[in-house]
Design a protein around this motif. Structure first.
Motif, PDB file in Angstrom:
ATOM      1  N   TYR A  81       0.867  -1.172   0.000  1.00  0.00           N
ATOM      2  CA  TYR A  81       0.000   0.000   0.000  1.00  0.00           C
ATOM      3  C   TYR A  81       0.901   1.218   0.000  1.00  0.00           C
ATOM      4  O   TYR A  81       2.076   1.131   0.341  1.00  0.00           O
ATOM      5  CB  TYR A  81      -0.937  -0.002   1.218  1.00  0.00           C
ATOM      6  N   ARG A  82       0.371   2.337  -0.421  1.00  0.00           N
ATOM      7  CA  ARG A  82       1.160   3.566  -0.437  1.00  0.00           C
ATOM      8  C   ARG A  82       0.620   4.505   0.611  1.00  0.00           C
ATOM      9  O   ARG A  82      -0.576   4.686   0.732  1.00  0.00           O
ATOM     10  CB  ARG A  82       1.110   4.208  -1.812  1.00  0.00           C
ATOM     11  N   GLN A  83       1.520   5.096   1.356  1.00  0.00           N
ATOM     12  CA  GLN A  83       1.160   6.048   2.400  1.00  0.00           C
ATOM     13  C   GLN A  83       2.114   7.212   2.284  1.00  0.00           C
ATOM     14  O   GLN A  83       3.274   7.068   2.590  1.00  0.00           O
ATOM     15  CB  GLN A  83       1.257   5.353   3.753  1.00  0.00           C
ATOM     16  N   ARG A  84       1.633   8.331   1.813  1.00  0.00           N
ATOM     17  CA  ARG A  84       2.516   9.469   1.570  1.00  0.00           C
ATOM     18  C   ARG A  84       2.241  10.658   2.470  1.00  0.00           C
ATOM     19  O   ARG A  84       2.772  11.722   2.255  1.00  0.00           O
ATOM     20  CB  ARG A  84       2.384   9.910   0.114  1.00  0.00           C
ATOM     21  N   LEU A  88      -0.058  12.144  12.313  1.00  0.00           N
ATOM     22  CA  LEU A  88      -1.194  11.347  12.758  1.00  0.00           C
ATOM     23  C   LEU A  88      -2.238  11.175  11.665  1.00  0.00           C
ATOM     24  O   LEU A  88      -2.888  10.136  11.575  1.00  0.00           O
ATOM     25  CB  LEU A  88      -1.832  11.986  13.999  1.00  0.00           C
ATOM     26  N   LYS A  89      -2.392  12.184  10.817  1.00  0.00           N
ATOM     27  CA  LYS A  89      -3.351  12.065   9.724  1.00  0.00           C
ATOM     28  C   LYS A  89      -2.898  10.967   8.753  1.00  0.00           C
ATOM     29  O   LYS A  89      -3.704  10.160   8.289  1.00  0.00           O
ATOM     30  CB  LYS A  89      -3.491  13.401   8.996  1.00  0.00           C
ATOM     31  N   GLY A  90      -1.612  10.920   8.469  1.00  0.00           N
ATOM     32  CA  GLY A  90      -1.076   9.865   7.614  1.00  0.00           C
ATOM     33  C   GLY A  90      -1.245   8.494   8.236  1.00  0.00           C
ATOM     34  O   GLY A  90      -1.581   7.524   7.554  1.00  0.00           O
ATOM     35  N   LEU A  91      -1.016   8.408   9.542  1.00  0.00           N
ATOM     36  CA  LEU A  91      -1.227   7.149  10.261  1.00  0.00           C
ATOM     37  C   LEU A  91      -2.685   6.706  10.129  1.00  0.00           C
ATOM     38  O   LEU A  91      -2.967   5.540   9.857  1.00  0.00           O
ATOM     39  CB  LEU A  91      -0.851   7.310  11.736  1.00  0.00           C
ATOM     40  N   PHE A  93      -4.831   7.433   7.734  1.00  0.00           N
ATOM     41  CA  PHE A  93      -5.094   6.977   6.363  1.00  0.00           C
ATOM     42  C   PHE A  93      -4.528   5.578   6.135  1.00  0.00           C
ATOM     43  O   PHE A  93      -5.170   4.726   5.519  1.00  0.00           O
ATOM     44  CB  PHE A  93      -4.511   7.941   5.331  1.00  0.00           C
ATOM     45  N   ALA A  94      -3.320   5.332   6.630  1.00  0.00           N
ATOM     46  CA  ALA A  94      -2.690   4.023   6.445  1.00  0.00           C
ATOM     47  C   ALA A  94      -3.474   2.931   7.163  1.00  0.00           C
ATOM     48  O   ALA A  94      -3.800   1.893   6.578  1.00  0.00           O
ATOM     49  CB  ALA A  94      -1.243   4.053   6.954  1.00  0.00           C
ATOM     50  N   VAL A  95      -3.790   3.162   8.422  1.00  0.00           N
ATOM     51  CA  VAL A  95      -4.519   2.171   9.205  1.00  0.00           C
ATOM     52  C   VAL A  95      -5.905   1.937   8.594  1.00  0.00           C
ATOM     53  O   VAL A  95      -6.338   0.795   8.427  1.00  0.00           O
ATOM     54  CB  VAL A  95      -4.624   2.597  10.690  1.00  0.00           C
ATOM     55  N   GLY A  96      -6.593   3.011   8.239  1.00  0.00           N
ATOM     56  CA  GLY A  96      -7.924   2.884   7.644  1.00  0.00           C
ATOM     57  C   GLY A  96      -7.906   2.100   6.343  1.00  0.00           C
ATOM     58  O   GLY A  96      -8.745   1.223   6.116  1.00  0.00           O
ATOM     59  N   SER A  97      -6.936   2.384   5.481  1.00  0.00           N
ATOM     60  CA  SER A  97      -6.833   1.682   4.199  1.00  0.00           C
ATOM     61  C   SER A  97      -6.569   0.197   4.401  1.00  0.00           C
ATOM     62  O   SER A  97      -7.208  -0.648   3.760  1.00  0.00           O
ATOM     63  CB  SER A  97      -5.705   2.285   3.353  1.00  0.00           C
ATOM     64  N   LEU A  98      -5.625  -0.119   5.275  1.00  0.00           N
ATOM     65  CA  LEU A  98      -5.286  -1.523   5.518  1.00  0.00           C
ATOM     66  C   LEU A  98      -6.441  -2.291   6.154  1.00  0.00           C
ATOM     67  O   LEU A  98      -6.800  -3.377   5.697  1.00  0.00           O
ATOM     68  CB  LEU A  98      -4.050  -1.624   6.425  1.00  0.00           C
ATOM     69  N   VAL A  99      -7.023  -1.730   7.188  1.00  0.00           N
ATOM     70  CA  VAL A  99      -8.085  -2.432   7.912  1.00  0.00           C
ATOM     71  C   VAL A  99      -9.310  -2.628   7.013  1.00  0.00           C
ATOM     72  O   VAL A  99      -9.933  -3.690   7.045  1.00  0.00           O
ATOM     73  CB  VAL A  99      -8.456  -1.684   9.215  1.00  0.00           C
ATOM     74  N   ALA A 100      -9.623  -1.647   6.188  1.00  0.00           N
ATOM     75  CA  ALA A 100     -10.782  -1.777   5.303  1.00  0.00           C
ATOM     76  C   ALA A 100     -10.568  -2.845   4.237  1.00  0.00           C
ATOM     77  O   ALA A 100     -11.495  -3.577   3.886  1.00  0.00           O
ATOM     78  CB  ALA A 100     -11.094  -0.432   4.646  1.00  0.00           C
ATOM     79  N   ALA A 101      -9.352  -2.969   3.730  1.00  0.00           N
ATOM     80  CA  ALA A 101      -9.090  -3.880   2.609  1.00  0.00           C
ATOM     81  C   ALA A 101      -8.728  -5.302   3.037  1.00  0.00           C
ATOM     82  O   ALA A 101      -9.069  -6.262   2.335  1.00  0.00           O
ATOM     83  CB  ALA A 101      -7.957  -3.320   1.749  1.00  0.00           C
ATOM     84  N   GLY A 122      -5.249   3.213  -1.402  1.00  0.00           N
ATOM     85  CA  GLY A 122      -5.368   3.978  -0.169  1.00  0.00           C
ATOM     86  C   GLY A 122      -6.562   4.905  -0.164  1.00  0.00           C
ATOM     87  O   GLY A 122      -7.148   5.210  -1.209  1.00  0.00           O
ATOM     88  N   ILE A 123      -6.921   5.337   1.023  1.00  0.00           N
ATOM     89  CA  ILE A 123      -7.982   6.325   1.182  1.00  0.00           C
ATOM     90  C   ILE A 123      -7.478   7.642   0.608  1.00  0.00           C
ATOM     91  O   ILE A 123      -6.355   8.053   0.878  1.00  0.00           O
ATOM     92  CB  ILE A 123      -8.352   6.478   2.671  1.00  0.00           C
ATOM     93  N   ASN A 124      -8.309   8.301  -0.165  1.00  0.00           N
ATOM     94  CA  ASN A 124      -7.940   9.571  -0.789  1.00  0.00           C
ATOM     95  C   ASN A 124      -8.210  10.717   0.189  1.00  0.00           C
ATOM     96  O   ASN A 124      -9.369  11.023   0.479  1.00  0.00           O
ATOM     97  CB  ASN A 124      -8.760   9.766  -2.070  1.00  0.00           C
ATOM     98  N   PRO A 125      -7.164  11.369   0.683  1.00  0.00           N
ATOM     99  CA  PRO A 125      -7.371  12.446   1.660  1.00  0.00           C
ATOM    100  C   PRO A 125      -8.000  13.697   1.052  1.00  0.00           C
ATOM    101  O   PRO A 125      -8.501  14.545   1.770  1.00  0.00           O
ATOM    102  CB  PRO A 125      -5.961  12.741   2.171  1.00  0.00           C
ATOM    103  N   ALA A 126      -7.999  13.801  -0.270  1.00  0.00           N
ATOM    104  CA  ALA A 126      -8.607  14.958  -0.916  1.00  0.00           C
ATOM    105  C   ALA A 126     -10.130  14.844  -0.961  1.00  0.00           C
ATOM    106  O   ALA A 126     -10.824  15.823  -1.201  1.00  0.00           O
ATOM    107  CB  ALA A 126      -8.053  15.116  -2.335  1.00  0.00           C
ATOM    108  N   LYS A 127     -10.630  13.640  -0.744  1.00  0.00           N
ATOM    109  CA  LYS A 127     -12.075  13.412  -0.789  1.00  0.00           C
ATOM    110  C   LYS A 127     -12.601  13.279   0.637  1.00  0.00           C
ATOM    111  O   LYS A 127     -12.122  12.452   1.402  1.00  0.00           O
ATOM    112  CB  LYS A 127     -12.376  12.136  -1.572  1.00  0.00           C
TER     113      LYS A 127
END
Length: 145
Positions: A81-84, A88-91, A93-101, A122-127
């Motif tokens: 997965y990509r986490q850029r 804490l916001k990045g954390l 997004f990473a945790v949310g993307s992994l746990v959801a998938a 990954g979850i799109n932080p712009a949306k």
């Protein structure tokens, strides 16, 4: 299925994945004292120890011919997965993307007839992933009047 999280995966996700992936073993390289182990050895050693899956955030790994060869030799599934995003916001997004998938990914890998390479979107932080309503200005139909 035995799942190993690479050191670039937040340790905070281990317990959550253990809950959503019941019946599977989820470990982190830090928890099994493999921190700092080079990827070339990580895949080989993980396969020898019975792991079926490695989860990583290492985007450059597959661009390295030696590391790519070790991933192939291991015959293990590789989930990336990509986490850029920092902090804490990045954390989140990473945790949310992994746990959801991961529940769906692992269910598919359970039935795979050979090695698979998985890329989690990954979850799109712009949306925005939520909606806020002011019930005094825009009362929903269910809101008492």
């Amino acid at each position: 299925m035995m799942i190993l999280l690479d050191e670039d995966v937040p340790r905070q996700v281990v317990e959550v994945l253990r809950q959503v992936l019941r019946g599977h073993q989820v470990d982190h390289v830090h928890l099994i004292n493999w921190s700092g182990k080079k990827d070339n050895f990580l895949y080989r050693d993980a396969a020898k120890c019975g792991y079926h899956v490695i989860v990583t955030n290492d985007a450059a790994q597959m661009a390295d011919p030696d590391e790519c060869r070790e991933v192939k030799r291991s015959a293990m599934h590789r989930i990336s997965y990509r986490q850029r995003h920092p902090g804490l916001k990045g954390l989140a997004f990473a945790v949310g993307s992994l746990v959801a998938a991961m529940p769906d990914v692992i269910a598919e890998l359970d039935n795979a007839d050979g090695q698979r390479l998985v890329a989690i979107t990954g979850i799109n932080p712009a949306k925005k992933r939520y909606q806020i309503t002011d019930p005094q200005r825009y009362p929903p139909t269910y809101w008492p009047r």
